[in-house]
Scaffold this active site. Structure first.
Site, short mmCIF file in Angstrom:
data_model
loop_
_atom_site.label_atom_id
_atom_site.label_comp_id
_atom_site.label_asym_id
_atom_site.label_seq_id
_atom_site.Cartn_x
_atom_site.Cartn_y
_atom_site.Cartn_z
N CYS A 153 13.51 -25.33 -3.30
CA CYS A 153 14.28 -26.40 -2.66
C CYS A 153 13.67 -27.77 -2.97
O CYS A 153 13.70 -28.21 -4.11
CB CYS A 153 14.38 -26.12 -1.17
SG CYS A 153 15.76 -26.96 -0.42
N HIS A 174 16.34 -20.30 -0.53
CA HIS A 174 15.28 -20.11 0.47
C HIS A 174 15.70 -18.96 1.36
O HIS A 174 16.46 -18.12 0.94
CB HIS A 174 15.00 -21.43 1.21
CG HIS A 174 16.12 -21.87 2.10
ND1 HIS A 174 16.96 -22.90 1.77
CD2 HIS A 174 16.54 -21.43 3.29
CE1 HIS A 174 17.84 -23.08 2.74
NE2 HIS A 174 17.61 -22.19 3.67
#
Lengths: 456, 244
Positions: free
Chosen positions: B96, B198
């Site tokens: 991310c 994630h």
């Protein structure tokens, strides 16, 4: 607003149809219909309340804190219009007001509303509360709410728009929240002062670790819960405000109850709180501070807190075929950590039914279970049955937290999981559901006739 | 052959927004259960990065405010170390925000922050919604005989565009991916992986955890198998959530 009455009638009729179709109570549908017909309905209906409204927002503890305020005010005979089932967005609040509306008036004196933290800007404008309690801000459902800082900025804008006469009730121990009182006159703060409650170190999921004013890391004299505690900024000198409403000498009695010495200014009383955990002590302090801001006498506050019953799914215990089923909602790391910390106070090994759903109201993103300290249960679990749409994710979380895999069962379907968990073992059974799992569990228990009457 | 996996997490106190510690915990346990040592260190603000101090470097995502601090620090203090580590074949997993920071640049609001330029990519902001949801991608990695599915969750405002020298990590099966349009997700350069997935990523894709461990330790032989019944079920759930 002349044209309001026919719209109320239409919205009520829709609500009646929804109930007849078996949608159950607590729906926010009539309120949504009303808002569609009359976008200004909340403002118009809440203006009918002779004593105005109070609003409560927080990441965790809104429903319980509002229940505590209701218990205190009930002793004074105040008639409330209260969204007690926890429907806390515009539709839910409009439904609550709609239900109370009578002709051109309203059946109630004071509005008591818990408000979703994301919806607070709009609803604070519409409700124009006399007092606003902001309890805490924790990391929660990032897919839905976004970053914590974003919510904090939105709240700061809400506070900036509040009239000077509005009382602001703030948690002094949450730096993100306490800072909102900077420069305001009518502020009542609350906090814990008990070194015995301090954690050895800050929990992993702690969020607001940097000074709101200058960005430097806070130094904590004591951390009580998440990032709540006694803090100061070594760079700019910003520090926790000295709270007016204080809990000292806190005693936690497992998953059953708690006690503390309540102080408001010079007044002191010992409160036997029927709800467990330090998080409920915080909820009680918030309720006490809000009532104090409304001018409620100290004796009534202290006595009222002793009569509060568990809010829906918050440490509620139900008899289920010879076992005591305690239901403890978990929905984000900070809240789950307090539930886990409270569970860990129990003696011996525990039986769990843990239910992880990833529906919209739970947050589609289940990352948060990896931020919650399930390690607290390592070596303490006799049997855990994992259920829900993400049952296996939770099972993996528990395995890596140190629970032996042989003690973990995955039974995704809730009813089968409940029966499996109930049949395996005796004594207390703890259910840890996420929000939509809690609703499903409620419906299941209601169908079996073991749920409390007020659930229906 | 080293018998300890040395992992270095960058800014673990700041870049941890999507429960990144879950990825580190996965690596730790899966080493321990196999009798492989595990040592975790941190590289924080202001510290230069020692490229030889770890076999696997991890960087997660942060809130905008924290990510800005880390972007500036990374460019100033850690750029050389990260390049040296990648050049000597160390493994990296950047998730991310961490993924964005390994590129050339990263737009945050009106500001363009420097990346460390380890990967040929740029991240820009556009007028448009955040890209949020369950995601599944198909990945081919050296040493794995068949393509594998990586499933997780993405939540990013930035759109990441790969340059000509960059190779995507995988092909999007469901979800948005790097820029919501191109059909690709993440990036891989040798043992360096960047991804928006994630959730955390490794608990529901333990095959990738094991690939990272093996590569970081320089092992050609497969790691000893573990009982992954629960992990397999979690992977299946994550795929189902993504609709794959």
């Amino acid at each position: 607003m002349k044209a309001l009455e026919p719209k109320l009638a239409v919205a009520r009729a829709v609500g009646g149809l929804a109930r007849a179709a078996g949608r159950g109570g607590g729906t926010s549908l009539p309120g949504k219909v009303l808002m569609r017909l009359e976008p200004d309905a909340i403002r118009a209906l809440s203006a009918r309340l002779p004593q105005g409204s109070v609003a409560i927002s927080a990441t965790n503890g809104k429903t319980t804190t509002a229940a505590m305020v209701a218990a205190i005010l009930a002793r004074g005979g105040t008639r409330l219009v209260h969204n007690r089932a926890g429907a806390n967005m515009a539709g839910g609040i409009a439904s609550t007001l709609l239900e109370a509306a009578r002709g051109g008036g309203i059946d109630g004196e004071l509005g008591l509303f818990e408000v979703d933290e994301f919806w607070l800007p709009q609803l604070a404008d519409e409700l124009a509360p006399r007092a606003l309690l902001l309890g805490n801000l924790f990391r929660d459902q990032l897919d839905r709410y976004g970053e914590l800082e974003t919510i904090a900025e939105r709240w700061a804008e809400v506070v900036a728009r509040l009239p000077a006469a509005t009382a602001l009730v703030l948690n002094a121990d949450d730096p993100l929240v306490a800072d909102l009182g900077r420069g305001r006159e009518r502020v009542v703060t609350f906090g814990v002062e008990d070194d015995a409650m301090a954690l050895a170190q800050m929990q992993h999921a702690a969020d607001s670790k940097h000074c709101r004013r200058c960005g430097h890391a806070y130094v904590y004299e004591a951390v009580y819960l998440g990032h709540l505690g006694r803090y100061a900024c070594p760079q700019c000198g910003a520090r926790r405000p000295d709270p007016l409403v204080v809990a000292r000498e806190v005693r936690l009695n497992g998953t059953r109850d708690a006690a503390f010495a309540l102080a408001i200014g010079e007044r002191r009383a010992t409160v036997a709180l029927p709800l467990p955990g330090l998080y409920n002590v915080y909820n009680a302090l918030g309720a006490a501070a809000l009532c104090h801001a409304l001018g409620v006498p100290f004796e009534q506050i202290a006595a009222g807190l002793e009569t509060v019953a568990a809010a829906f799914g918050r440490a509620e215990t139900i008899a289920l075929d010879g076992r005591a089923l305690s239901i403890l909602l978990i929905k984000n790391p900070a809240g789950a950590n307090e539930v886990l910390r409270t569970l860990a106070l129990e003696d011996g090994e525990i039986d769990l039914l843990a239910v992880l759903n990833d529906n919209t109201a739970d947050g589609r993103d289940v990352s948060w279970v990896w931020d919650a300290d399930f390690e607290l249960l390592a070596g303490r679990v006799r049997r855990v049955t994992c259920a829900g749409t993400r049952a296996a994710e939770l099972a993996v979380r528990l395995k890596y937290a140190g629970v032996e895999p042989a003690r973990i069962a995955v039974v995704p379907e809730l009813e089968r999981a409940l029966d499996a968990a109930r049949a395996d073992g005796a004594g207390p059974l703890y259910a840890l559901p996420t929000y939509t799992a809690l609703l499903a569990l409620r419906d299941l228990l209601a169908r079996r006739g073991v749920a409390p009457e007020y659930w229906r | 052959m080293p018998d300890t996996l040395r992992v270095c997490a960058l800014y673990p106190q700041l870049m941890n927004i999507y429960a990144d510690r879950g990825n580190l915990l996965l690596l730790r346990r899966r080493c321990e259960w196999r009798g492989i040592g595990f040592a975790l260190s941190a590289s924080d603000l202001g510290a230069p990065l020692d490229p030889d101090a770890a076999d696997l470097f991890y960087v997660g995502g942060g809130q905008d405010r924290d990510q800005r601090l880390c972007a500036l620090d990374m460019a100033e203090c850690k750029r050389e170390g990260l390049h040296a580590a990648a050049d000597r074949g160390a493994s990296m997993l950047a998730v991310c925000g961490g993924y964005q920071l390994l590129g050339h640049s990263y737009e945050l609001g009106d500001e363009t922050l420097p990346g460390v330029g380890l990967l040929d990519l740029r991240t820009v902001r556009v007028d448009g919604p955040r890209l949020i949801g369950n995601v599944a991608i198909e990945v081919e990695l050296p040493g794995l005989e068949r393509p594998r599915v990586l499933a997780g969750f993405e939540n990013h405002g930035g759109r990441t565009h790969l340059g000509p020298a960059a190779q995507p990590l995988g092909r999007v099966l469901r979800g948005h991916g790097n820029d919501g349009a191109g059909g690709f997700e993440g990036v891989r350069r040798g043992n360096v992986i960047g991804t928006y997935l994630h959730g955390p990523l490794l608990p529901k894709n333990v095959w990738l955890a094991d690939w990272l461990i093996a590569r970081a330790l320089g092992r050609d032989a497969p790691l000893s198998p573990l009982d992954d019944a629960l992990e397999a079920a979690a992977h299946a759930e994550a795929r189902r959530a993504a609709g794959v």
